[in-house]
Design an enzyme around this catalytic site. Sequence first.
Site, PDB file in Angstrom:
ATOM      1  N   GLY A 209       0.726  -1.252   0.371  1.00 38.61           N
ATOM      2  CA  GLY A 209      -0.082   0.245   0.157  1.00 38.61           C
ATOM      3  C   GLY A 209       1.468   1.307   0.292  1.00 38.61           C
ATOM      4  N   ASN A 210       0.604   2.405   0.500  1.00 39.71           N
ATOM      5  CA  ASN A 210       0.867   3.816  -0.100  1.00 39.71           C
ATOM      6  C   ASN A 210       0.784   4.713   1.471  1.00 39.71           C
ATOM      7  OD1 ASN A 210      -0.690   5.164  -0.826  1.00 39.71           O
ATOM      8  ND2 ASN A 210      -0.751   4.531  -2.916  1.00 39.71           N
ATOM      9  N   PHE A 211       1.314   6.120   1.622  1.00 43.27           N
ATOM     10  CA  PHE A 211       0.845   6.319   2.843  1.00 43.27           C
ATOM     11  C   PHE A 211      -0.435   6.963   2.727  1.00 43.27           C
ATOM     12  CE2 PHE A 211       5.545   5.710   3.865  1.00 43.27           C
ATOM     13  CZ  PHE A 211       5.586   4.737   4.907  1.00 43.27           C
TER      14      PHE A 211
END
Length: 401
Positions: A209-211
């Site tokens: 995923g990412n932030f």
Amino acid sequence: MKLKGKNILLGVTGGIAAYKAAILVRLLVKEGAQVKVVMTKLAKEFITPLTLATLSKNPILVDFFDPEDGRWNSHVDIGLWADLYVIAPATANSMGKMANAVADNLLITTYLSARCPVMLAPTMDLDMYQHPANLKNIETLKSYGNIIVEPDSGELASGLVGKGRMAEPEVITERIIEHFSSKKKLKSKKVLVTAGPTYEPIDPVRFIGNFSSGKMGYAIAEELANQGAEVVLISGPTHLKPCNSLITRIDIQTAQEMHDAAVKHFSTCDAAIMSAAVADFKPATIAKEKVKRGKDNMQIDLTPNKDIAAELGKLKKNKQVLVGFALETNDEIKNAQKKVQNKNLDFIVLNSLKEKGAGFGVDTNKICIIDRLGNTKNFELKSKKEVAVDIVNELITKIEE
Ligand code: CTP
């Protein structure tokens, strides 16, 4: 006099913010509105009916009937009189009753019988506001189409600091004016927004995923709805919740799911704003069982995801407007301009990770808008809400072109 000829019914419930009702009445009257006030018994402990009657120039309604002469205060008539019913402050107790049709006072019976739109300005202490029972009631009220004026964050009556302070009367007045405004520039328009991260599963318990927090996309969706647009918000996993009944949220997890939802809805939309941080790659295979820890290095074979913005760029019809985002760390303008062409965008919103206060997680952003001709507009560092206004204004000019 932006509210001339409007009948506004103000409901005041028993919270410390009830004192602000006096300022609200004064602001509404100043804008030309006819104001009637209905109060709960407890609200009278916080502010006197005399104050509100004097400011509104109308008698205050509290009881079902006048004990002196038995005159009936018809909640049906009051509800029919109003063009808008504003309940400010709205306490947890009263919202709980509204959400569950507990009609034990005039304010609530009027709520249940009113045919006009209802606007609520919640107020309460930090932990009360956060309690799942209260948040569930607010969600229920939103699902009934009630407009929620979100509380502010700041110092609360208890001394605690956090979300729960009723929005200032000036802000509520603005929302009321906006509600009646015929100048909503995106009325009868439909806009698709992608927001948040995507999660690409590795095995049943892990993902890539990412932030991305989704804050920018949600702020854009709210601003589009404020301008009267119907919004299809395709959202990756986030803790955010949209506050406007014009927003329909479609929850997705993977880029493929976001792609499918976007392609399905785009043809019925006038525009799309692609603010999601889509994972560019996904694991080539998803392990059926949880991958066990081993001593050796582990490799995950990644395969590219579809470029959703570029797909919509191919599907785009003449009058549709397509907006992308670019998050760059180097050669910002050049890279962003390439994306405008490659994805067939009408304009791109560039944020650079080099800028302090821009990017993931924070509440501010600093953007530059670049169009197809390479024209650039630089904006100051602003809150994401204000940035959303700038982006939506740019979209409006493109839709009008
Ligand atoms: N985007 C998309 N689908 C993808 C990747 C990106 O819709 N699979 C959209 C983003 O929502 C954004 C724009 O394309 O509006 C640009 O995203 P960005 O990540 O900056 O660009 P990429 O095309 O992924 O290029 P790179 O990561 O190589 O810079």
